[in-house]
Design an enzyme around this catalytic site. Structure first.
Site, mmCIF file in Angstrom:
data_model
loop_
_atom_site.group_PDB
_atom_site.id
_atom_site.type_symbol
_atom_site.label_atom_id
_atom_site.label_comp_id
_atom_site.label_asym_id
_atom_site.label_seq_id
_atom_site.Cartn_x
_atom_site.Cartn_y
_atom_site.Cartn_z
ATOM 1 N N CYS A 109 -3.674 2.959 -2.042
ATOM 2 C CA CYS A 109 -3.542 2.570 -0.741
ATOM 3 C C CYS A 109 -3.925 3.772 -0.173
ATOM 4 C CB CYS A 109 -2.361 2.129 -0.118
ATOM 5 S SG CYS A 109 -2.298 1.707 1.520
ATOM 6 N N CYS A 112 -2.028 4.625 2.884
ATOM 7 C CA CYS A 112 -0.638 5.239 2.532
ATOM 8 C C CYS A 112 -0.812 6.790 2.015
ATOM 9 C CB CYS A 112 -0.410 4.447 1.310
ATOM 10 S SG CYS A 112 0.081 2.843 1.531
#
Length: 189
Positions: A109, A112
């Site tokens: 991600c 993230c």
């Protein structure tokens, strides 16, 4: 006047005096603060005869604005690897009546990965009040992910008294997520 700063930044300023007036200057830069005192006469700034301008001596005060080195600028978040570790962390936090913040993330991600260092820079602000952790959802058993009720990433949750109180799902800009996380923390301090 030219000054070379400790952060390898160049701070450059020229002060001109016309008609015997002492202008008030406030020039600031990273790590330094310059201010003009009233009166003229201490520091020779330079001369630009080719431009027909007269530069006279000035009084300047230079003060260092150093960062607070007693507190780290960044704290590395501790990783949670399984449900048993989460239980131990929650029990310890409950005994200390301290909330914990968990960043549920994945290495694939992009948001993230971008958000995690921002949270690590936020952690020193709450060093003795809130403990910061992260969980890589691809490395842990799915029972832990289900326990956190994670459906999107990144998800930042605040846990207090053994249960999840509030969460921020960080699918938008990192600085907005950090502001929302700060507001969430302030509610439970």
């Amino acid at each position: 006047m030219s000054v070379i700063g400790a952060y390898s930044h160049f701070l450059y300023g020229e002060v001109y005096q016309r008609d015997q007036q002492c202008p008030q200057y406030l020039v600031s830069g990273r790590g330094y603060f310059f201010s003009h005192k009233s009166g003229c006469g201490n520091i020779w700034v330079g001369s630009r005869k080719s431009e027909g301008k007269i530069i006279k001596r000035r009084n300047f005060r230079v003060e260092a604005m150093w960062p607070d080195l007693s507190r780290p600028s960044e704290l590395e978040m501790e990783e949670i690897n399984d449900s048993e570790q989460l239980d131990q962390i929650l029990v310890h936090a409950q005994q200390n009546s301290q909330p914990i913040l968990i960043d549920w993330m994945a290495t694939w991600c992009r948001k993230c990965i971008y958000l995690k260092p921002k949270l690590e820079k936020l952690a020193p602000e709450y060093q003795d009040k809130v403990k910061f952790y992260f969980v890589d959802v691809n490395k842990v058993p799915q029972t832990l992910v289900k326990r956190g009720n994670i459906s999107k990433m990144p998800t930042i949750q605040l846990w207090k008294d053994g249960e999840m109180k509030e969460e921020v799902i960080g699918g938008h800009k990192a600085w907005l997520v950090i502001e929302e996380v700060k507001e969430m923390i302030q509610k439970y301090l």
